[in-house]
Design a protein around this motif. Structure first.
Motif, short mmCIF file in Angstrom:
data_model
loop_
_atom_site.label_atom_id
_atom_site.label_comp_id
_atom_site.label_asym_id
_atom_site.label_seq_id
_atom_site.Cartn_x
_atom_site.Cartn_y
_atom_site.Cartn_z
N HIS A 129 92.49 -51.44 -32.38
CA HIS A 129 93.52 -52.31 -31.77
C HIS A 129 94.84 -52.13 -32.50
O HIS A 129 94.86 -52.04 -33.72
CB HIS A 129 93.09 -53.78 -31.86
CG HIS A 129 92.46 -54.11 -33.19
ND1 HIS A 129 93.16 -54.11 -34.36
CD2 HIS A 129 91.17 -54.38 -33.53
CE1 HIS A 129 92.34 -54.39 -35.36
NE2 HIS A 129 91.12 -54.54 -34.89
N VAL A 130 95.92 -52.09 -31.76
CA VAL A 130 97.25 -52.10 -32.39
C VAL A 130 98.00 -53.28 -31.80
O VAL A 130 98.06 -53.43 -30.57
CB VAL A 130 98.02 -50.79 -32.13
CG1 VAL A 130 99.41 -50.85 -32.76
CG2 VAL A 130 97.25 -49.60 -32.69
N VAL A 131 98.55 -54.13 -32.66
CA VAL A 131 99.28 -55.31 -32.17
C VAL A 131 100.75 -55.21 -32.57
O VAL A 131 101.11 -54.47 -33.50
CB VAL A 131 98.67 -56.64 -32.70
CG1 VAL A 131 97.27 -56.86 -32.16
CG2 VAL A 131 98.68 -56.70 -34.23
N HIS A 132 101.59 -55.96 -31.89
CA HIS A 132 103.03 -56.00 -32.19
C HIS A 132 103.22 -56.54 -33.62
O HIS A 132 102.53 -57.50 -34.00
CB HIS A 132 103.73 -56.91 -31.17
CG HIS A 132 105.21 -56.76 -31.15
ND1 HIS A 132 106.00 -57.27 -32.16
CD2 HIS A 132 106.05 -56.16 -30.27
CE1 HIS A 132 107.28 -56.99 -31.88
NE2 HIS A 132 107.32 -56.31 -30.74
N PRO A 133 104.15 -55.97 -34.41
CA PRO A 133 104.27 -56.41 -35.81
C PRO A 133 104.98 -57.75 -35.98
O PRO A 133 105.17 -58.19 -37.11
CB PRO A 133 105.07 -55.29 -36.47
CG PRO A 133 105.84 -54.67 -35.38
CD PRO A 133 105.04 -54.83 -34.13
N LEU A 134 105.34 -58.45 -34.88
CA LEU A 134 106.12 -59.68 -35.06
C LEU A 134 105.38 -60.74 -35.86
O LEU A 134 106.01 -61.58 -36.50
CB LEU A 134 106.60 -60.25 -33.71
CG LEU A 134 105.60 -60.74 -32.67
CD1 LEU A 134 105.17 -62.16 -32.94
CD2 LEU A 134 106.22 -60.64 -31.30
N ALA A 135 104.05 -60.70 -35.85
CA ALA A 135 103.31 -61.68 -36.65
C ALA A 135 102.87 -61.08 -37.99
O ALA A 135 102.26 -61.76 -38.81
CB ALA A 135 102.10 -62.19 -35.89
N GLY A 136 103.18 -59.79 -38.22
CA GLY A 136 102.82 -59.12 -39.47
C GLY A 136 101.31 -59.18 -39.72
O GLY A 136 100.87 -59.36 -40.84
N GLN A 137 100.52 -59.00 -38.65
CA GLN A 137 99.08 -59.22 -38.80
C GLN A 137 98.23 -57.97 -38.60
O GLN A 137 97.01 -58.04 -38.70
CB GLN A 137 98.61 -60.30 -37.82
CG GLN A 137 99.09 -61.69 -38.17
CD GLN A 137 98.58 -62.16 -39.53
OE1 GLN A 137 97.46 -61.85 -39.91
NE2 GLN A 137 99.40 -62.87 -40.27
N GLY A 138 98.85 -56.80 -38.33
CA GLY A 138 98.07 -55.60 -38.01
C GLY A 138 97.06 -55.26 -39.08
O GLY A 138 95.86 -55.11 -38.80
N VAL A 139 97.51 -55.16 -40.31
CA VAL A 139 96.57 -54.73 -41.36
C VAL A 139 95.60 -55.86 -41.71
O VAL A 139 94.45 -55.62 -42.06
CB VAL A 139 97.34 -54.20 -42.60
CG1 VAL A 139 97.72 -55.28 -43.56
CG2 VAL A 139 96.53 -53.14 -43.30
N ASN A 140 96.06 -57.10 -41.54
CA ASN A 140 95.15 -58.23 -41.79
C ASN A 140 93.99 -58.24 -40.79
O ASN A 140 92.85 -58.51 -41.15
CB ASN A 140 95.92 -59.55 -41.71
CG ASN A 140 96.90 -59.69 -42.86
OD1 ASN A 140 96.53 -59.53 -44.02
ND2 ASN A 140 98.16 -59.95 -42.56
#
Ligand SMILES: Cc1cc2nc3c(=O)[nH]c(=O)nc-3n(C[C@H](O)[C@H](O)[C@H](O)COP(=O)(O)OP(=O)(O)OC[C@H]3O[C@@H](n4cnc5c(N)ncnc54)[C@H](O)[C@@H]3O)c2cc1C
Length: 412
Positions: free
Chosen positions: A300-311
């Protein structure tokens, strides 16, 4: 020519932050693990030059590590390897809408130490790979690029470009958004470009940031200022106008960022030239298939606006390691039952994060009449509802005050 075959229980393909953390989380188990990473220099495995040297050199790629991820890394002795002088806590967060809306969070109000910690990508990679060295039961194949993957009933066979084969009962794709493993296993995924890029740069600021992260939802994208140690910040500006921003001179660029951030930290001075990354959303139909599991951006790749991708990726690594650690001695690590347990454990978190980041990115990217009023009304409303704010914060800090621990999610 006879090919050399490495027999192992589990092969992790991709040694970025997520793959490396998973390989480490499987230490001291009954499983033999191989980690195959394509790049020779693992410090650059995130695709961004790691210039995390001493002094005023700061990585362009930084991460806001959630308390849940921090405790996962601490449990493996990785967090302790970071230089504390280069880690910055976020004690409060200010979110501003594009028509005066406000939303404020604070660690103090939520009764926690910090909302997140800012860490440089290169430093985290070094800490993870340092901890991986000399782990018994772990074979590191690096550089190692796969050429073919053949999944049979009893094993997955990975053919490497250098002439070696790896035979494993479970192959894990941790090889990023363009995952070879996902494609070779025939797991369908849809990639939707946002029509935006993430422009990143680091600045010295004229006024102290006081460990506050700021985010502006503007009609030309989402601008985030994240505190670095000292009077420095790291910026991520998700915008359709990246090309025009990168064409500005240093002085013009600083002036533009300063004014977009309402001059909140006084004068900004560029520390590192800006760079831009195209932003996409990626959803795969499954995160498992026969003898295959996907973790991190491969899934999954999510938008970085929540800064949660690596989390989100660390959450996958932790959940899969718990399922595999819990399996009985002599069990098959690629057994469908175990993989289904992993998939079920992650479904809720992945869906919630995809829904929230995608929804916010589209709502704040919308030029539809009335959208501006609705989004600002929504932010103001959340700000006035302490209960809702606490739910949002406690979701983000699940490890400190777990609503449901990773073990509970997995059904232990
Ligand atoms: C602008 C921007 C800002 C971001 N900010 C944040 C943030 O603040 N917080 C956050 O949590 N996330 C953030 N993210 C998202 C984050 O960068 C990713 O979610 C994270 O890096 C994913 O880690 P990964 O290990 O799954 O994948 P990757 O980092 O892509 O690592 C994949 C690894 O696999 C290797 N590999 C690739 N193909 C193969 C192959 N065929 N064989 C062997 N190895 C292979 C690569 O060399 C690499 O080492 C941001 C993203 C962007 C674009």
């Amino acid at each position: 020519m006879t090919r050399m075959t490495i027999k192992t229980d589990i092969v992790v393909v991709g040694g970025g932050l997520v793959g490396a953390s998973l390989a480490l989380a499987l230490r001291d188990t009954c499983w033999k693990v191989a980690l195959a990473e394509a790049r020779a220099d693992t410090r650059t495995a995130t695709g961004v030059p790691a210039n995390g040297a001493a002094g005023d050199e700061w990585d362009l790629r930084i991460y806001a590590i959630s308390p849940a991820s921090k405790s996962f890394l601490e449990g493996m002795g990785v967090w302790q390897r970071l230089d504390a002088r280069r880690v910055a806590p976020i004690h409060a967060m200010r979110v501003r809408g594009d028509a005066g809306a406000r939303l404020d969070f604070s660690a103090h109000d939520s009764g926690v130490e910090a909302l997140a910690w800012i860490v440089e990508s290169g430093a985290l990679m070094q800490a993870l790979w340092g901890a991986l060295e000399r782990q018994p039961g772990l074979e590191i194949l690096c550089p190692a690029a796969p050429q073919a993957l053949d999944v049979g009933s009893d094993a997955a066979r990975l053919r490497l470009v250098d002439g070696r084969d790896v035979e494993a009962r479970l192959a894990i794709g941790a090889d990023g958004a363009r995952s070879f493993v996902r494609n070779a296993a025939g797991i369908a995924a849809t990639e939707t470009p946002y029509g935006q890029s993430g422009v990143v740069a680091n600045f010295a600021c004229g006024r102290p940031h006081r460990s506050v992260a700021s985010q502006w939802f503007r009609d030309d994208g989402v601008l985030a200022w994240l505190p670095l140690p000292g009077d420095r910040i790291s910026m991520v500006w998700s915008t359709p106008d990246a090309e025009a921003l990168l064409a500005l001179s240093d002085d013009e660029f600083c002036a533009r960022v300063q004014s977009a951030g309402e001059h909140a930290l006084g004068e900004l001075r560029l520390l590192t030239r800006p760079a831009a990354f195209p932003l996409v959303a990626l959803k795969s139909t499954r995160i498992i298939s026969h003898r295959i599991a996907l973790v991190g951006d491969a899934a999954h790749v999510v938008h970085p606006l929540a800064g949660q991708g690596v989390n989100l990726g660390f959450g996958d690594a932790q959940a899969l390691s718990i399922v595999l650690r819990d399996a009985l001695d002599g069990a098959d690590p690629g057994a469908h039952l175990l993989l289904r347990r992993y998939e079920r454990a992650r479904a809720e978190d992945i869906l919630a994060m995809q829904w929230a980041t995608d929804g916010l990115a589209r709502l704040f990217g919308s030029r539809v009449p009335g959208a501006k009023r609705i989004r600002n009304w929504g932010l103001n409303l959340v700000n006035r509802l302490p209960m809702v704010k606490n739910v949002l914060v406690s979701h983000a800090i699940a490890a400190q005050r777990p609503a449901r621990s990773p073990q509970e999610r997995i059904g232990r």
